[in-house]
Design a protein around this motif. Structure first.
Motif, PDB file in Angstrom:
ATOM      1  N   MET A  30       0.827  -1.208   0.000  1.00 55.30           N
ATOM      2  CA  MET A  30       0.000   0.000   0.000  1.00 55.30           C
ATOM      3  C   MET A  30       0.861   1.258   0.000  1.00 55.30           C
ATOM      4  O   MET A  30       0.520   2.258  -0.641  1.00 55.30           O
ATOM      5  CB  MET A  30      -0.947  -0.012   1.203  1.00 55.30           C
ATOM      6  CG  MET A  30      -1.998  -1.109   1.138  1.00 55.30           C
ATOM      7  SD  MET A  30      -3.106  -1.119   2.578  1.00 55.30           S
ATOM      8  CE  MET A  30      -4.065   0.381   2.290  1.00 55.30           C
ATOM      9  N   LEU A  31       1.977   1.198   0.699  1.00 59.19           N
ATOM     10  CA  LEU A  31       2.885   2.346   0.736  1.00 59.19           C
ATOM     11  C   LEU A  31       3.490   2.591  -0.643  1.00 59.19           C
ATOM     12  O   LEU A  31       3.560   3.743  -1.106  1.00 59.19           O
ATOM     13  CB  LEU A  31       3.989   2.089   1.765  1.00 59.19           C
ATOM     14  CG  LEU A  31       5.053   3.175   1.922  1.00 59.19           C
ATOM     15  CD1 LEU A  31       4.424   4.510   2.284  1.00 59.19           C
ATOM     16  CD2 LEU A  31       6.075   2.761   2.985  1.00 59.19           C
ATOM     17  N   GLU A  32       3.909   1.524  -1.297  1.00 57.60           N
ATOM     18  CA  GLU A  32       4.499   1.664  -2.626  1.00 57.60           C
ATOM     19  C   GLU A  32       3.473   2.213  -3.616  1.00 57.60           C
ATOM     20  O   GLU A  32       3.776   3.097  -4.435  1.00 57.60           O
ATOM     21  CB  GLU A  32       5.028   0.311  -3.096  1.00 57.60           C
ATOM     22  CG  GLU A  32       5.943   0.388  -4.307  1.00 57.60           C
ATOM     23  CD  GLU A  32       6.661  -0.931  -4.541  1.00 57.60           C
ATOM     24  OE1 GLU A  32       5.980  -1.979  -4.618  1.00 57.60           O
ATOM     25  OE2 GLU A  32       7.905  -0.923  -4.625  1.00 57.60           O
ATOM     26  N   GLU A  33       2.247   1.708  -3.537  1.00 55.16           N
ATOM     27  CA  GLU A  33       1.186   2.156  -4.439  1.00 55.16           C
ATOM     28  C   GLU A  33       0.838   3.626  -4.204  1.00 55.16           C
ATOM     29  O   GLU A  33       0.739   4.414  -5.145  1.00 55.16           O
ATOM     30  CB  GLU A  33      -0.055   1.281  -4.234  1.00 55.16           C
ATOM     31  CG  GLU A  33      -1.238   1.687  -5.086  1.00 55.16           C
ATOM     32  CD  GLU A  33      -2.468   0.842  -4.802  1.00 55.16           C
ATOM     33  OE1 GLU A  33      -3.569   1.264  -5.186  1.00 55.16           O
ATOM     34  OE2 GLU A  33      -2.326  -0.243  -4.184  1.00 55.16           O
ATOM     35  N   ASP A  72       2.317   7.315  18.954  1.00 55.14           N
ATOM     36  CA  ASP A  72       3.341   7.652  17.971  1.00 55.14           C
ATOM     37  C   ASP A  72       3.017   9.041  17.440  1.00 55.14           C
ATOM     38  O   ASP A  72       1.982   9.239  16.789  1.00 55.14           O
ATOM     39  CB  ASP A  72       3.343   6.621  16.841  1.00 55.14           C
ATOM     40  CG  ASP A  72       4.361   6.930  15.753  1.00 55.14           C
ATOM     41  OD1 ASP A  72       5.276   7.742  16.010  1.00 55.14           O
ATOM     42  OD2 ASP A  72       4.241   6.351  14.654  1.00 55.14           O
ATOM     43  N   LEU A  73       3.878  10.003  17.731  1.00 52.25           N
ATOM     44  CA  LEU A  73       3.628  11.390  17.359  1.00 52.25           C
ATOM     45  C   LEU A  73       4.272  11.692  16.005  1.00 52.25           C
ATOM     46  O   LEU A  73       5.403  11.292  15.744  1.00 52.25           O
ATOM     47  CB  LEU A  73       4.199  12.323  18.425  1.00 52.25           C
ATOM     48  CG  LEU A  73       3.824  12.001  19.885  1.00 52.25           C
ATOM     49  CD1 LEU A  73       4.376  13.073  20.811  1.00 52.25           C
ATOM     50  CD2 LEU A  73       2.329  11.824  20.049  1.00 52.25           C
ATOM     51  N   GLY A  74       3.555  12.432  15.164  1.00 54.48           N
ATOM     52  CA  GLY A  74       4.042  12.665  13.811  1.00 54.48           C
ATOM     53  C   GLY A  74       4.196  11.356  13.068  1.00 54.48           C
ATOM     54  O   GLY A  74       5.241  11.073  12.484  1.00 54.48           O
ATOM     55  N   ALA A  75       3.150  10.545  13.081  1.00 55.79           N
ATOM     56  CA  ALA A  75       3.236   9.144  12.652  1.00 55.79           C
ATOM     57  C   ALA A  75       3.579   8.974  11.186  1.00 55.79           C
ATOM     58  O   ALA A  75       4.081   7.912  10.788  1.00 55.79           O
ATOM     59  CB  ALA A  75       1.920   8.425  12.969  1.00 55.79           C
ATOM     60  N   GLY A  76       3.327   9.976  10.350  1.00 55.37           N
ATOM     61  CA  GLY A  76       3.722   9.896   8.947  1.00 55.37           C
ATOM     62  C   GLY A  76       3.107   8.719   8.218  1.00 55.37           C
ATOM     63  O   GLY A  76       1.892   8.545   8.187  1.00 55.37           O
ATOM     64  N   ALA A  77       3.962   7.869   7.655  1.00 54.80           N
ATOM     65  CA  ALA A  77       3.498   6.681   6.936  1.00 54.80           C
ATOM     66  C   ALA A  77       3.351   5.468   7.859  1.00 54.80           C
ATOM     67  O   ALA A  77       3.091   4.359   7.384  1.00 54.80           O
ATOM     68  CB  ALA A  77       4.460   6.351   5.802  1.00 54.80           C
ATOM     69  N   GLY A  78       3.536   5.689   9.169  1.00 52.24           N
ATOM     70  CA  GLY A  78       3.314   4.607  10.122  1.00 52.24           C
ATOM     71  C   GLY A  78       4.538   4.070  10.820  1.00 52.24           C
ATOM     72  O   GLY A  78       4.463   3.072  11.537  1.00 52.24           O
TER      73      GLY A  78
END
Length: 221
Positions: A30-33, A72-78
């Motif tokens: 999912m991240l790559e897509e 998790d702060l500022g989680a971004g893409a996880g």
């Protein structure tokens, strides 16, 4: 070196189950897509997903394997929050949950989509850290590549005040960051070597108190 460090190497290094590995693989897909049209992480780093992102995140959970509640702060893409959520799913700890705080809406939507696809026990809070009210009561608060330590401590302070321990991954300049941070904060810090870089460390922070209320104001996330 991370050359050749793939899904099988990650499984060998961490001992994850097939089900947990499948969740990581779904997340990576999912991240790559999504990253093809929406910038979530540096595209070059996706080639090193299993070492630079997956293992780097997993090692944080390994430092507190009995902690059930995380933020998790500022989680971004996880990273590291989703990896921690998958570790909690595998451990079967009662009440396990991760709060992912991410103010950028496109990233928050991605986190929600991955959580739905993988069944991760997370709540995505799509807002700035400093606007959280009430602050969730957690065992561990973490943040990866969010801000310099002297600023980051301002973000984690409300969680530490409620009894959390902060586990903060930092790069090669962590000693300088510690020195600067001690001008504005008093705290106990344990420096834990990183498993993914000989120059990096994870800082375990407790007893965090601003020095005479002169700590730098938290920047907007």
């Amino acid at each position: 070196m991370s050359d050749g460090f793939d899904a099988a190497a990650f499984q060998t290094e961490t001992g994850v189950s097939r089900e947990t590995l499948a969740r990581f693989e779904r997340w990576r897909d999912m991240l790559e897509e999504t990253n093809a049209h929406t910038n979530l992480v540096g595209r070059s780093t996706l080639e090193d997903f299993w070492f630079r992102h997956a293992l780097d995140s997993w090692q944080i959970h390994a430092l507190a394997p009995r902690a059930a509640r995380w933020a998790d702060l500022g989680a971004g893409a996880g990273f590291p929050g989703l990896a921690i959520a998958y570790a909690l799913m595998q451990s079967g700890l009662p009440g396990a949950h991760v709060w992912l705080v991410e103010s950028i809406q496109k990233k928050a939507q991605f986190l929600k989509a991955v959580a739905a696809a993988t069944g991760a026990p997370v709540t995505v809070l799509a807002q700035r850290v400093e606007t959280l009210h009430p602050v969730p009561e957690v065992d561990i608060v973490t943040a990866r590549a969010m801000a310099p330590l002297e600023v980051l401590l301002g973000y984690v302070h409300p969680f530490v005040e409620k009894g959390a321990r902060a586990l903060l991954p930092k790069g090669a300049r962590y000693r300088e960051e510690l020195t600067r941070a001690r001008k504005s904060w008093t705290f106990e810090a344990e420096v834990i070597p990183s498993r993914t870089s000989p120059e990096a460390a994870i800082l375990s922070i407790t007893e965090l108190v601003p020095c005479q209320m002169t700590a730098p104001r938290r920047r907007k996330s």
